[in-house]
Design a protein around this motif. Structure first.
Motif, mmCIF file in Angstrom:
data_model
loop_
_atom_site.group_PDB
_atom_site.id
_atom_site.type_symbol
_atom_site.label_atom_id
_atom_site.label_comp_id
_atom_site.label_asym_id
_atom_site.label_seq_id
_atom_site.Cartn_x
_atom_site.Cartn_y
_atom_site.Cartn_z
ATOM 1 N N PHE A 1 -13.412 27.657 20.220
ATOM 2 C CA PHE A 1 -13.360 26.287 19.729
ATOM 3 C C PHE A 1 -12.483 26.216 18.479
ATOM 4 O O PHE A 1 -12.751 26.878 17.477
ATOM 5 N N GLU A 2 -11.437 25.408 18.577
ATOM 6 C CA GLU A 2 -10.524 25.206 17.450
ATOM 7 C C GLU A 2 -10.766 23.822 16.865
ATOM 8 O O GLU A 2 -10.913 22.838 17.593
ATOM 9 N N MET A 3 -10.796 23.726 15.536
ATOM 10 C CA MET A 3 -11.004 22.432 14.900
ATOM 11 C C MET A 3 -9.775 21.537 15.051
ATOM 12 O O MET A 3 -8.644 22.008 14.960
ATOM 13 N N VAL B 1 -11.401 21.293 19.883
ATOM 14 C CA VAL B 1 -10.807 21.421 21.216
ATOM 15 C C VAL B 1 -11.153 22.818 21.712
ATOM 16 O O VAL B 1 -11.153 23.787 20.932
ATOM 17 N N HIS B 2 -11.476 22.940 22.982
ATOM 18 C CA HIS B 2 -11.880 24.220 23.553
ATOM 19 C C HIS B 2 -10.650 24.892 24.141
ATOM 20 O O HIS B 2 -10.015 24.367 25.057
ATOM 21 N N THR B 3 -10.301 26.081 23.618
ATOM 22 C CA THR B 3 -9.147 26.841 24.101
ATOM 23 C C THR B 3 -9.618 28.190 24.625
ATOM 24 O O THR B 3 -10.803 28.523 24.563
ATOM 25 N N GLY B 4 -8.693 28.964 25.109
ATOM 26 C CA GLY B 4 -9.029 30.300 25.586
ATOM 27 C C GLY B 4 -9.518 31.212 24.481
ATOM 28 O O GLY B 4 -10.160 32.225 24.741
ATOM 29 N N GLY C 1 -11.694 17.598 12.359
ATOM 30 C CA GLY C 1 -12.674 18.653 12.141
ATOM 31 C C GLY C 1 -12.360 19.472 10.905
ATOM 32 O O GLY C 1 -13.255 19.822 10.130
ATOM 33 N N ASP C 2 -11.080 19.773 10.722
ATOM 34 C CA ASP C 2 -10.675 20.558 9.563
ATOM 35 C C ASP C 2 -10.973 19.809 8.266
ATOM 36 O O ASP C 2 -11.424 20.398 7.281
ATOM 37 N N ARG C 3 -10.736 18.516 8.256
ATOM 38 C CA ARG C 3 -11.023 17.722 7.061
ATOM 39 C C ARG C 3 -12.524 17.640 6.796
ATOM 40 O O ARG C 3 -12.978 17.767 5.661
ATOM 41 N N LEU C 4 -13.302 17.459 7.865
ATOM 42 C CA LEU C 4 -14.748 17.385 7.697
ATOM 43 C C LEU C 4 -15.309 18.715 7.208
ATOM 44 O O LEU C 4 -16.256 18.750 6.411
ATOM 45 N N PHE C 5 -14.734 19.810 7.683
ATOM 46 C CA PHE C 5 -15.233 21.137 7.341
ATOM 47 C C PHE C 5 -15.311 21.342 5.827
ATOM 48 O O PHE C 5 -16.287 21.875 5.305
ATOM 49 N N HIS D 1 -17.605 30.496 13.745
ATOM 50 C CA HIS D 1 -17.716 31.547 14.767
ATOM 51 C C HIS D 1 -16.936 31.242 16.044
ATOM 52 O O HIS D 1 -16.744 32.128 16.872
ATOM 53 N N ARG D 2 -16.547 29.981 16.225
ATOM 54 C CA ARG D 2 -15.621 29.552 17.271
ATOM 55 C C ARG D 2 -16.170 29.657 18.685
ATOM 56 O O ARG D 2 -15.488 29.290 19.627
ATOM 57 N N ARG D 3 -17.370 30.135 18.825
ATOM 58 C CA ARG D 3 -17.997 30.205 20.152
ATOM 59 C C ARG D 3 -19.439 29.729 20.050
ATOM 60 O O ARG D 3 -20.151 30.050 19.100
ATOM 61 N N LEU D 4 -19.860 28.975 21.078
ATOM 62 C CA LEU D 4 -21.209 28.418 21.058
ATOM 63 C C LEU D 4 -22.264 29.515 21.055
ATOM 64 O O LEU D 4 -23.297 29.395 20.393
ATOM 65 N N THR D 5 -22.010 30.578 21.809
ATOM 66 C CA THR D 5 -23.008 31.652 21.888
ATOM 67 C C THR D 5 -23.185 32.347 20.545
ATOM 68 O O THR D 5 -24.308 32.682 20.150
#
Length: 309
Positions: A64-66, A58-61, A70-74, A24-28
């Motif tokens: 949240f981008e892996m 990493v937090h971008t505009g 992160g991509d490997r863990l996913f 979902h890329r966003r904490l909310t």
């Protein structure tokens, strides 16, 4: 730290927070799905990063981008999740919550064909449906959907895919529009008319560029991101529109123009290899395939004489 020690130091429960943020890329948004606070989600992700000794996002505009890690863990975390779901289904207990299946489908087929058929099928089934019908493609690889129906053949590792159905489109207009203009008897006359279509730079797939099979110089007076809006513009008498026959052939407000011209496209259905082992996903999968097979007379009309594009 040894591999075993690192596994023991990792709170496996944190993986569900990691997966939610990855999707979902966003904490909310992740917090809403997990029914908790965004503060808790952030803390659990940081806890997982600390245990693994690496940064996962990493937090971008854009959210949240892996990271590479992160991509490997996913991939592995998602596999753990699927196997847990399979295990829970295998030991299902009386009174357990019904399985939920997410169907992702392009809005043309979703809104005008599949929604009412799925709705009529589920009342006596032990399944709940999330029906995602949008003017875009969904994918099973990103877990946007458990079953996805797309115009393009899906790709990706561990994806089960098959051709769901061919479907045909024709040129339609309202009776009022046709009455105001000279009869359309030849293909060459089509370029002299007002046209309805997609906004070119907002098309989600090149499969929608069927207008160019007529001419690259059509006069578009109404363009939209959805096929439903295009149909309404045609009904209102704005101009000619290329519409799926399953949407327009039985609409008394529309008239087929030059019936010898027909456009051919395809719908593909896909699911994740592991998800296909879930009985609920399997049941929905086979219902959709069987329903489309039974409705070939509506989806893929083959009674035109000539001129198929």
């Amino acid at each position: 730290m040894s591999d075993e020690a690192q596994v023991l130091a990792t709170n496996w429960d944190d993986l569900k927070y990691f997966l939610a943020v990855a999707r979902h890329r966003r904490l909310t948004l992740a917090a809403r799905v997990l029914e908790t606070s965004h503060v808790t989600v952030g803390n659990r992700v940081r806890s997982l990063e600390a245990a693994l000794g690496t940064q996962l996002f990493v937090h971008t505009g854009e959210g949240f981008e892996m990271t590479y890690a992160g991509d490997r863990l996913f991939r592995y975390a998602e596999s753990l999740e699927r196997n847990l779901r399979l295990g829970l289904e295998a030991i299902g207990t009386p009174g357990a919550k019904m399985s939920r299946v997410r169907i992702g489908v392009t809005e043309g087929l979703g809104d005008n064909y599949l929604a009412r058929r799925i709705a009529g099928w589920i009342p006596d089934k032990q399944v709940e449906i999330d029906f995602i019908s949008l003017p875009k493609s969904t994918t099973v690889t990103s877990r946007e959907a458990d079953i996805s129906i797309t115009l393009e053949q899906p790709t990706g590792e561990f994806v089960i895919r098959r051709l769901l159905t061919d479907y045909s489109l024709g040129i339609y207009a309202s009776r009022d529009y046709l009455d105001l203009h000279a009869p359309i008897c030849q293909r060459q006359q089509l370029v002299n008319h007002a046209w309805i279509g997609y906004i070119e730079n907002m098309m989600f797939t090149g499969e929608l560029k069927y207008h160019y099979e007529i001419s690259s110089a059509l006069n578009f007076v109404f363009q939209s991101t959805t096929i439903a809006a295009q149909r309404e513009a045609a009904v209102a008498g704005v101009g000619l529109s290329i519409l799926p026959n399953y949407m327009a052939a039985e609409d008394p407000r529309l008239v087929r123009v030059l019936e010898d011209i027909q456009f051919e496209r395809h719908y593909w259905i896909s699911t994740n290899r592991d998800l296909h082992r879930f009985s609920a996903v399997n049941d929905v999968w086979h219902f959709i395939i069987d329903q489309c097979r039974a409705d070939q007379h509506l989806l893929h009309k083959t009674d035109v004489k000539t001129g198929r594009f």
